[in-house]
Design an enzyme around this catalytic site. Structure first.
Site, PDB file in Angstrom:
ATOM      1  N   ASP A  42      -7.376  -4.809 -26.599  1.00 45.19           N
ATOM      2  CA  ASP A  42      -8.267  -3.660 -26.756  1.00 45.19           C
ATOM      3  C   ASP A  42      -7.408  -2.474 -27.168  1.00 45.19           C
ATOM      4  O   ASP A  42      -6.220  -2.430 -26.824  1.00 45.19           O
ATOM      5  CB  ASP A  42      -9.013  -3.349 -25.444  1.00 45.19           C
ATOM      6  CG  ASP A  42     -10.228  -2.464 -25.670  1.00 45.19           C
ATOM      7  OD1 ASP A  42     -11.367  -2.996 -25.711  1.00 45.19           O
ATOM      8  OD2 ASP A  42     -10.051  -1.236 -25.839  1.00 45.19           O
ATOM      9  N   TYR A  73      -1.267  -8.479 -30.979  1.00 42.66           N
ATOM     10  CA  TYR A  73      -1.684  -9.171 -32.209  1.00 42.66           C
ATOM     11  C   TYR A  73      -0.761 -10.341 -32.538  1.00 42.66           C
ATOM     12  O   TYR A  73      -1.192 -11.313 -33.162  1.00 42.66           O
ATOM     13  CB  TYR A  73      -1.809  -8.181 -33.372  1.00 42.66           C
ATOM     14  CG  TYR A  73      -3.122  -7.428 -33.283  1.00 42.66           C
ATOM     15  CD1 TYR A  73      -4.279  -7.947 -33.844  1.00 42.66           C
ATOM     16  CD2 TYR A  73      -3.207  -6.226 -32.579  1.00 42.66           C
ATOM     17  CE1 TYR A  73      -5.494  -7.289 -33.721  1.00 42.66           C
ATOM     18  CE2 TYR A  73      -4.417  -5.558 -32.450  1.00 42.66           C
ATOM     19  CZ  TYR A  73      -5.553  -6.092 -33.031  1.00 42.66           C
ATOM     20  OH  TYR A  73      -6.769  -5.453 -32.902  1.00 42.66           O
ATOM     21  N   GLN A  90     -24.490   0.150 -29.822  1.00 43.33           N
ATOM     22  CA  GLN A  90     -25.686   0.842 -30.284  1.00 43.33           C
ATOM     23  C   GLN A  90     -26.185   1.817 -29.218  1.00 43.33           C
ATOM     24  O   GLN A  90     -26.328   1.444 -28.056  1.00 43.33           O
ATOM     25  CB  GLN A  90     -26.741  -0.240 -30.517  1.00 43.33           C
ATOM     26  CG  GLN A  90     -27.864   0.129 -31.427  1.00 43.33           C
ATOM     27  CD  GLN A  90     -28.729  -1.112 -31.697  1.00 43.33           C
ATOM     28  OE1 GLN A  90     -28.525  -2.179 -31.121  1.00 43.33           O
ATOM     29  NE2 GLN A  90     -29.686  -0.956 -32.562  1.00 43.33           N
ATOM     30  N   ALA A 126     -19.111 -10.714 -33.173  1.00 48.10           N
ATOM     31  CA  ALA A 126     -20.327 -10.265 -32.472  1.00 48.10           C
ATOM     32  C   ALA A 126     -20.681  -8.820 -32.818  1.00 48.10           C
ATOM     33  O   ALA A 126     -21.835  -8.399 -32.651  1.00 48.10           O
ATOM     34  CB  ALA A 126     -20.137 -10.377 -30.961  1.00 48.10           C
ATOM     35  N   THR A 127     -19.696  -8.056 -33.280  1.00 43.92           N
ATOM     36  CA  THR A 127     -19.895  -6.619 -33.503  1.00 43.92           C
ATOM     37  C   THR A 127     -21.033  -6.361 -34.499  1.00 43.92           C
ATOM     38  O   THR A 127     -21.138  -7.028 -35.522  1.00 43.92           O
ATOM     39  CB  THR A 127     -18.576  -5.999 -34.033  1.00 43.92           C
ATOM     40  OG1 THR A 127     -17.548  -6.291 -33.096  1.00 43.92           O
ATOM     41  CG2 THR A 127     -18.699  -4.491 -34.210  1.00 43.92           C
ATOM     42  N   VAL A 130     -24.056  -7.287 -37.254  1.00 46.93           N
ATOM     43  CA  VAL A 130     -23.188  -8.468 -37.246  1.00 46.93           C
ATOM     44  C   VAL A 130     -23.127  -9.196 -38.586  1.00 46.93           C
ATOM     45  O   VAL A 130     -22.075  -9.705 -38.959  1.00 46.93           O
ATOM     46  CB  VAL A 130     -23.564  -9.405 -36.075  1.00 46.93           C
ATOM     47  CG1 VAL A 130     -24.888 -10.114 -36.309  1.00 46.93           C
ATOM     48  CG2 VAL A 130     -22.466 -10.412 -35.827  1.00 46.93           C
ATOM     49  N   ASP A 156     -31.212 -13.864 -30.787  1.00 48.04           N
ATOM     50  CA  ASP A 156     -32.653 -13.670 -31.041  1.00 48.04           C
ATOM     51  C   ASP A 156     -33.394 -15.004 -30.877  1.00 48.04           C
ATOM     52  O   ASP A 156     -34.513 -15.051 -30.348  1.00 48.04           O
ATOM     53  CB  ASP A 156     -32.866 -13.137 -32.461  1.00 48.04           C
ATOM     54  CG  ASP A 156     -31.903 -12.023 -32.793  1.00 48.04           C
ATOM     55  OD1 ASP A 156     -32.300 -10.853 -32.801  1.00 48.04           O
ATOM     56  OD2 ASP A 156     -30.708 -12.324 -33.000  1.00 48.04           O
ATOM     57  N   HIS A 176     -38.297 -25.758 -30.102  1.00 46.27           N
ATOM     58  CA  HIS A 176     -37.436 -25.837 -31.277  1.00 46.27           C
ATOM     59  C   HIS A 176     -37.976 -24.864 -32.303  1.00 46.27           C
ATOM     60  O   HIS A 176     -38.928 -25.163 -33.034  1.00 46.27           O
ATOM     61  CB  HIS A 176     -37.384 -27.272 -31.807  1.00 46.27           C
ATOM     62  CG  HIS A 176     -37.044 -28.233 -30.709  1.00 46.27           C
ATOM     63  ND1 HIS A 176     -35.772 -28.319 -30.165  1.00 46.27           N
ATOM     64  CD2 HIS A 176     -37.816 -29.080 -29.999  1.00 46.27           C
ATOM     65  CE1 HIS A 176     -35.787 -29.195 -29.183  1.00 46.27           C
ATOM     66  NE2 HIS A 176     -37.012 -29.670 -29.059  1.00 46.27           N
ATOM     67  N   HIS A 183     -29.766 -10.062 -38.163  1.00 42.30           N
ATOM     68  CA  HIS A 183     -29.863  -9.761 -36.732  1.00 42.30           C
ATOM     69  C   HIS A 183     -30.210  -8.277 -36.670  1.00 42.30           C
ATOM     70  O   HIS A 183     -29.331  -7.415 -36.656  1.00 42.30           O
ATOM     71  CB  HIS A 183     -28.521 -10.040 -36.034  1.00 42.30           C
ATOM     72  CG  HIS A 183     -28.483  -9.517 -34.621  1.00 42.30           C
ATOM     73  ND1 HIS A 183     -29.359  -9.927 -33.645  1.00 42.30           N
ATOM     74  CD2 HIS A 183     -27.672  -8.605 -34.030  1.00 42.30           C
ATOM     75  CE1 HIS A 183     -29.082  -9.291 -32.513  1.00 42.30           C
ATOM     76  NE2 HIS A 183     -28.072  -8.480 -32.724  1.00 42.30           N
TER      77      HIS A 183
HETATM   78  P1  NAD Z   1     -18.203  -1.320 -25.707  1.00 41.86           P
HETATM   79  O1  NAD Z   1     -18.142   0.084 -26.191  1.00 41.86           O
HETATM   80  O2  NAD Z   1     -18.451  -1.601 -24.279  1.00 41.86           O
HETATM   81  O3  NAD Z   1     -16.860  -2.101 -26.095  1.00 41.86           O
HETATM   82  C1  NAD Z   1     -16.217  -1.992 -27.311  1.00 41.86           C
HETATM   83  C2  NAD Z   1     -14.744  -2.146 -27.052  1.00 41.86           C
HETATM   84  O4  NAD Z   1     -14.074  -2.159 -28.331  1.00 41.86           O
HETATM   85  C3  NAD Z   1     -14.136  -1.002 -26.234  1.00 41.86           C
HETATM   86  O5  NAD Z   1     -13.442  -1.526 -25.112  1.00 41.86           O
HETATM   87  C4  NAD Z   1     -13.211  -0.306 -27.210  1.00 41.86           C
HETATM   88  O6  NAD Z   1     -12.064   0.257 -26.581  1.00 41.86           O
HETATM   89  C5  NAD Z   1     -12.853  -1.457 -28.136  1.00 41.86           C
HETATM   90  N1  NAD Z   1     -12.336  -1.005 -29.432  1.00 41.86           N
HETATM   91  C6  NAD Z   1     -12.792  -0.010 -30.229  1.00 41.86           C
HETATM   92  N2  NAD Z   1     -12.002   0.109 -31.317  1.00 41.86           N
HETATM   93  C7  NAD Z   1     -11.049  -0.849 -31.203  1.00 41.86           C
HETATM   94  C8  NAD Z   1      -9.933  -1.220 -32.004  1.00 41.86           C
HETATM   95  N3  NAD Z   1      -9.670  -0.590 -33.151  1.00 41.86           N
HETATM   96  N4  NAD Z   1      -9.157  -2.223 -31.561  1.00 41.86           N
HETATM   97  C9  NAD Z   1      -9.404  -2.872 -30.401  1.00 41.86           C
HETATM   98  N5  NAD Z   1     -10.432  -2.551 -29.601  1.00 41.86           N
HETATM   99  C10 NAD Z   1     -11.245  -1.550 -29.992  1.00 41.86           C
HETATM  100  O7  NAD Z   1     -19.324  -2.028 -26.626  1.00 41.86           O
HETATM  101  P2  NAD Z   1     -20.095  -3.369 -26.296  1.00 41.86           P
HETATM  102  O8  NAD Z   1     -21.348  -3.061 -25.575  1.00 41.86           O
HETATM  103  O9  NAD Z   1     -19.132  -4.350 -25.746  1.00 41.86           O
HETATM  104  O10 NAD Z   1     -20.527  -3.838 -27.775  1.00 41.86           O
HETATM  105  C11 NAD Z   1     -19.566  -4.321 -28.688  1.00 41.86           C
HETATM  106  C12 NAD Z   1     -20.239  -4.666 -29.999  1.00 41.86           C
HETATM  107  O11 NAD Z   1     -21.109  -5.795 -29.824  1.00 41.86           O
HETATM  108  C13 NAD Z   1     -21.127  -3.546 -30.538  1.00 41.86           C
HETATM  109  O12 NAD Z   1     -20.972  -3.480 -31.947  1.00 41.86           O
HETATM  110  C14 NAD Z   1     -22.520  -4.025 -30.197  1.00 41.86           C
HETATM  111  O13 NAD Z   1     -23.527  -3.463 -31.017  1.00 41.86           O
HETATM  112  C15 NAD Z   1     -22.367  -5.491 -30.424  1.00 41.86           C
HETATM  113  N6  NAD Z   1     -23.418  -6.359 -29.877  1.00 41.86           N
HETATM  114  C16 NAD Z   1     -23.774  -7.416 -30.629  1.00 41.86           C
HETATM  115  C17 NAD Z   1     -24.773  -8.255 -30.220  1.00 41.86           C
HETATM  116  C18 NAD Z   1     -25.171  -9.415 -31.096  1.00 41.86           C
HETATM  117  O14 NAD Z   1     -26.193 -10.080 -30.883  1.00 41.86           O
HETATM  118  N7  NAD Z   1     -24.382  -9.725 -32.102  1.00 41.86           N
HETATM  119  C19 NAD Z   1     -25.417  -8.028 -28.993  1.00 41.86           C
HETATM  120  C20 NAD Z   1     -25.000  -6.948 -28.216  1.00 41.86           C
HETATM  121  C21 NAD Z   1     -24.000  -6.100 -28.676  1.00 41.86           C
END
Ligand code: NAD
Length: 331
Positions: A42, A73, A90, A126-127, A130, A156, A176, A183
Site C-alpha cells: 500500500d 514491488y 466511490q 477490482a478498482t 473496473v 452483480d 443460472h 460494472h
Molecule cells: P480504500 O480507500 O479503502 O482503499 C484503497 C487503498 O488503496 C488505500 O489503502 C490507499 O492507501 C491505497 N492506495 C491508493 N493509491 C495507492 C498507490 N498509488 N499505491 C498503493 N496503494 C494505493 O478503498 P476501497 O473501499 O478498498 O475500494 C478500492 C477500490 O475498489 C475502489 O476503486 C472501489 O470503487 C473498488 N470497488 C470495486 C468493486 C467491484 O465490484 N469491482 C466493489 C467495491 C469497490
C-alpha cells in the site's frame, strides 16, 4: 500454478491496495487456504505493516500456515497472482465515471513499478470503474490480454443470484443467470438466458406459476444495479461481497478450475464487439481467461449490451487521453 522460485507448492499472491476491498479479500484468503503466501503493498506502508500483523495474529486459528508480510514491488517478480484493489473508493452520489480520472493516475504509478519488477503472472483488477481500469492494465503491462482479469460483473451476478434465489425460494447456487456489460449503470441482466435449475425464468413467469411476475424481475434487476449506491449510502463502502468475488477468481486460477464467472474480458469479435473489456461469462483457469462464452441474446439484449460497451469504450478513451497513460502506452 505456483512460483518455481519458492518451491513447487507455493502459491504466491501480492495484493496492491490494503483498503476495505483489499483487506476483505486478504481476510477471505487467510481463512480459505487457497494461497501459501500473501504480500501486501500500500502507498501507506505503515498501514500495510499493521494489516499484515493483524492477519498474522489470526494464523493460529486459521488452520493453515501462510506467510503474510508487508511487501515491496520487488516481491512481485515471482508472484503467481497480483490483485489490484488500490485507488479511491466511490463516494456517496459519485458515479463510477467520476472516479476514473483519479484512479487512472493511481494505476499509472503502480503499473510502472509492477512492470519493472518483471512480474509475469495473472492480474486480477477490482478498482473502479473496473472495466476501464482492466483495459488500462492490459495496455500498460503488455501481458497476454487474457491474463488480466477484471472482476467485471462477478459481484452483480452474485447479487442477482441471491435476490432471484430469495424471490423464488431456491438456493442462489441453483439460479443460472448473468449480469453482463459494464460494472455500472449500463449493465443488463440477460433474462433470455436465465434459468432456475433447467427451467427458463421467463417461461416460469409466463406460466403464471407461483405468481412470479415480469414486474418483479424488473425490480430485481433495478435492485442489483442500485445495490452499490444503497450500501455506500448506508455504510460508505462495499467490500465483503467483492472480497469474496476476488477470492473466487483467485481460487479458480490456482485450481485451474475452468469455472464460469462474469469477469471483465477483452472482447475480440464476441457479441459483435471488439477492443473493449466488458463483463461476460468466461471460463477461468490457471492462465486467466480461457474462453469467452457467447450467450444467444435476443435483439433488445444485444442492443443494450452494445450500448453498455459504448459507455465503457468512451470512458476508456477519455481515461487514456486524460492521464499521462496514453503517452506511456504508445511507447
Ligand atoms: P480504500 O480507500 O479503502 O482503499 C484503497 C487503498 O488503496 C488505500 O489503502 C490507499 O492507501 C491505497 N492506495 C491508493 N493509491 C495507492 C498507490 N498509488 N499505491 C498503493 N496503494 C494505493 O478503498 P476501497 O473501499 O478498498 O475500494 C478500492 C477500490 O475498489 C475502489 O476503486 C472501489 O470503487 C473498488 N470497488 C470495486 C468493486 C467491484 O465490484 N469491482 C466493489 C467495491 C469497490
Amino acid at each position: 500454478m505456483c512460483s518455481e522460485k519458492n518451491g513447487p507448492d507455493t502459491r504466491k499472491v501480492i495484493l496492491i491496495g490494503a483498503g476495505f476491498v483489499g483487506m476483505s479479500f486478504a481476510y477471505a484468503l487467510l481463512t480459505s487456504r487457497v494461497a501459501q503466501e500473501l504480500g501486501i503493498i500500500d502507498q501507506d506502508e505503515r498501514k500495510a505493516r499493521g494489516e499484515a500483523m493483524d492477519l498474522n495474529h489470526g494464523l493460529a486459528f486459521s488452520g493453515g500456515n501462510m506467510k503474510i508480510w508487508a511487501a515491496t514491488y520487488e516481491d512481485c517478480a515471482d508472484a503467481d497472482v497480483v490483485v489490484l484493489a488500490a485507488g479511491v473508493s466511490q463516494k456517496e452520489g459519485e458515479t463510477r465515471a467520476d472516479l476514473l480520472k483519479r484512479n487512472a493516475g493511481v494505476f499509472d504509478a503502480i503499473l510502472t513499478k509492477l512492470n519493472a519488477s518483471g512480474f509475469d503472472g495473472v492480474i486480477v483488477v477490482a478498482t473502479n470503474p473496473v472495466d476501464v481500469m482492466t483495459a488500462i492494465v492490459r495496455r500498460k503491462t503488455g501481458l497476454v490480454p487474457t491474463r488480466v482479469i477484471g472482476t467485471g460483473t462477478t459481484l452483480d451476478t452474485a447479487r442477482l443470484r441471491y435476490l432471484l434465489g430469495s424471490y423464488m425460494g431456491v438456493a442462489p447456487q441453483n439460479i443460472h443467470a448473468y449480469v453482463i456489460g459494464e460494472h455500472g449503470d449500463s449493465e443488463l441482466v440477460a433474462w433470455s438466458q436465465a434459468y432456475v435449475s433447467t427451467k427458463s425464468i421467463l417461461s416460469v413467469c409466463r406460466s403464471g406459476e407461483n405468481d412470479f411476475s415480469f414486474e418483479d424481475l424488473d425490480r430485481i434487476a433495478t435492485d442489483v444495479r442500485n445495490a452499490a449506491y444503497e450500501i455506500i449510502a448506508a455504510k460508505r463502502a462495499t467490500y465483503y461481497g467483492i472480497g469474496l468475488a476476488l477470492l473466487r477468481i483467485v481460487r479458480a486460477i490456482f485450481e485451474d478450475e475452468r469455472c464460469i464467472l462474469t469477469v471483465s474480458a477483452p472482447l475480440a469479435g464476441e457479441y459483435g464487439e471488439e477492443g473493449v473489456s466488458a463483463g461476460v461469462p468466461a471460463v477461468i483457469g490457471k492462465e486467466g481467461i480461457r474462453k469467452i462464452i457467447s450467450l444467444d441474446l435476443v435483439k433488445s439484449e444485444k442492443d443494450a449490451f452494445s450500448k453498455s460497451c459504448r459507455v465503457i469504450r468512451d470512458l476508456t478513451e477519455s481515461a487514456l487521453s486524460g492521464s499521462g497513460i496514453t503517452k506511456n502506452l504508445q511507447k
